[in-house]
Design a protein around this motif. Structure first.
Motif, PDB file in Angstrom:
ATOM      1  N   LEU A  85      -0.538   3.634   3.127  1.00 49.38           N
ATOM      2  CA  LEU A  85      -0.594   2.316   3.112  1.00 49.38           C
ATOM      3  C   LEU A  85       0.420   1.788   1.943  1.00 49.38           C
ATOM      4  N   PRO A 124      -0.572   2.443   9.934  1.00 44.13           N
ATOM      5  CA  PRO A 124      -0.738   1.378   9.087  1.00 44.13           C
ATOM      6  C   PRO A 124      -0.883   0.240  10.072  1.00 44.13           C
ATOM      7  N   LEU A 178      -5.311   2.258   7.608  1.00 41.99           N
ATOM      8  CA  LEU A 178      -4.855   3.257   8.785  1.00 41.99           C
ATOM      9  C   LEU A 178      -5.924   3.243   9.808  1.00 41.99           C
TER      10      LEU A 178
END
Ligand SMILES: NC(=O)c1ccc[n+]([C@@H]2O[C@H](COP(=O)([O-])OP(=O)(O)OC[C@H]3O[C@@H](n4cnc5c(N)ncnc54)[C@H](OP(=O)(O)O)[C@@H]3O)[C@@H](O)[C@H]2O)c1
Length: 297
Positions: free
Chosen positions: A253, A161, A193
């Protein structure tokens, strides 16, 4: 999250930005100076000069400093980093520093050891633990690969990410200047991502030129960087990052930008639009983008 500006007495001291001429540090310095906060750049080209390899000179750099942004060069994962961070933290506290904000990396045991050193000090600490930077491809190590049209790396096509360093700068400045960020670990990432293949495609579309990701064997990569003549520690680091860290362990994330700033992190598409508009991926000159980035909030 808090937006209240810190009014405690220490805010009258200097803020030292280590790596203050680098990708994150430069943006942090710009933001602090635009708020009228007395700021000192800590780097080998600063005045007084700061060099991680010369602790005997650190007293002069720390004189009058109350808050410090610590970005270690080249990376907290390199051998010797923990010793340097320990020594620096001890010296900083002894010299009257009361707030430490550390830039750290995800999935690196050595970086997490450095985080623990900062957390163990008497200072108010904030850890900003970051994913890979988008700007690695516009002003960092990989710009030349983009310009050559082939991002040839030994990376498995695992998703990462990528984060806009402007978001890191905003989080760090909040931690340095506001109440409410002490003893927080902000894991900061972009909102999406992306694999290296997707990243190359998006750069390609925005820059209107052919840019491809090609996965190469680690051995060929190691040989290539050795032949390129880049410094030994950077070569070691790149091999380590691709060999050990980019194995999918960081394919998730983080919510640090949202928690620190109350807003979402910037998407890669906004980054590619901005950088393409500056012509960096045509000319290779980062001058235009650095000027533009300077005026971003
Ligand atoms: N790139 C990524 O994707 C990524 C992701 C997560 C975390 N990080 C972390 O980000 C940090 C690097 O930050 P950055 O990318 O903002 O910096 P950068 O763009 O790599 O610039 C390096 C800065 O450090 C200074 N510097 C270099 N060698 C030094 C030395 N021996 N002593 C003192 N200062 C030195 C440089 O100035 P002078 O040349 O004037 O000394 C410059 O200001 C690393 O700790 C890395 O682990 C990076």
């Amino acid at each position: 999250m808090s937006n209240s500006i810190d009014t405690h007495e220490d805010s009258s001291g200097l803020t030292l930005v280590l790596g203050g001429s680098g990708k994150t540090g430069r943006r942090i310095v710009q933001r602090l100076q635009s708020r009228g906060i007395p700021t000192r750049i800590g780097s080998r080209s600063g005045s007084p000069a700061f060099d991680w390899a010369k602790p005997e000179d650190w007293d002069a750099v720390l004189d009058g400093v109350r808050s410090v942004y610590i970005s270690y060069a080249p990376d907290l994962a390199v051998p010797g980093a923990t010793d340097s961070i320990q020594l620096f933290a001890d010296k900083a506290i002894a010299m009257g520093v009361t707030r430490l904000v550390l830039l750290s990396g995800r999935g690196e045991e050595e970086a997490q050891a450095c985080e623990r050193i900062v957390q163990a000090t008497d200072a108010e600490w904030t850890i900003v633990r970051s994913s890979w930077f988008m700007q690695n491809f516009s002003e960092g190590e990989f710009l030349q690969l983009v310009l050559g049209g082939t991002i040839a790396l030994p990376a498995a096509d695992v998703p990462e990410p990528f984060i806009d360093v402007n978001d890191i700068a905003d989080v760090v400045v909040a931690a340095l200047t506001e109440l409410g960020h002490a003893n927080e670990i902000y894991e900061v990432t972009g909102p999406r991502l992306m694999t290296f293949t997707e990243l190359a495609q998006e750069i390609s579309e925005a820059a209107k030129r052919d840019v491809q990701f090609v996965q190469i064997p680690a051995k060929a990569f190691a040989q290539g960087i050795e032949e390129s003549g880049i410094p030994e520690d950077i070569a070691w680091l790149l091999n380590y990052l691709f060999d050990s860290v980019l194995d999918g362990r960081n394919a998730y994330l983080g919510d640090g930008v949202k928690r620190a700033l109350g807003r979402e992190a910037a998407d890669f598409s906004a980054f590619t639009r901005r950088i393409a508009a500056c012509g960096v991926w045509q000319s290779g000159s980062t001058k235009a983008v650095l000027g533009k980035e300077a005026v971003r909030s």
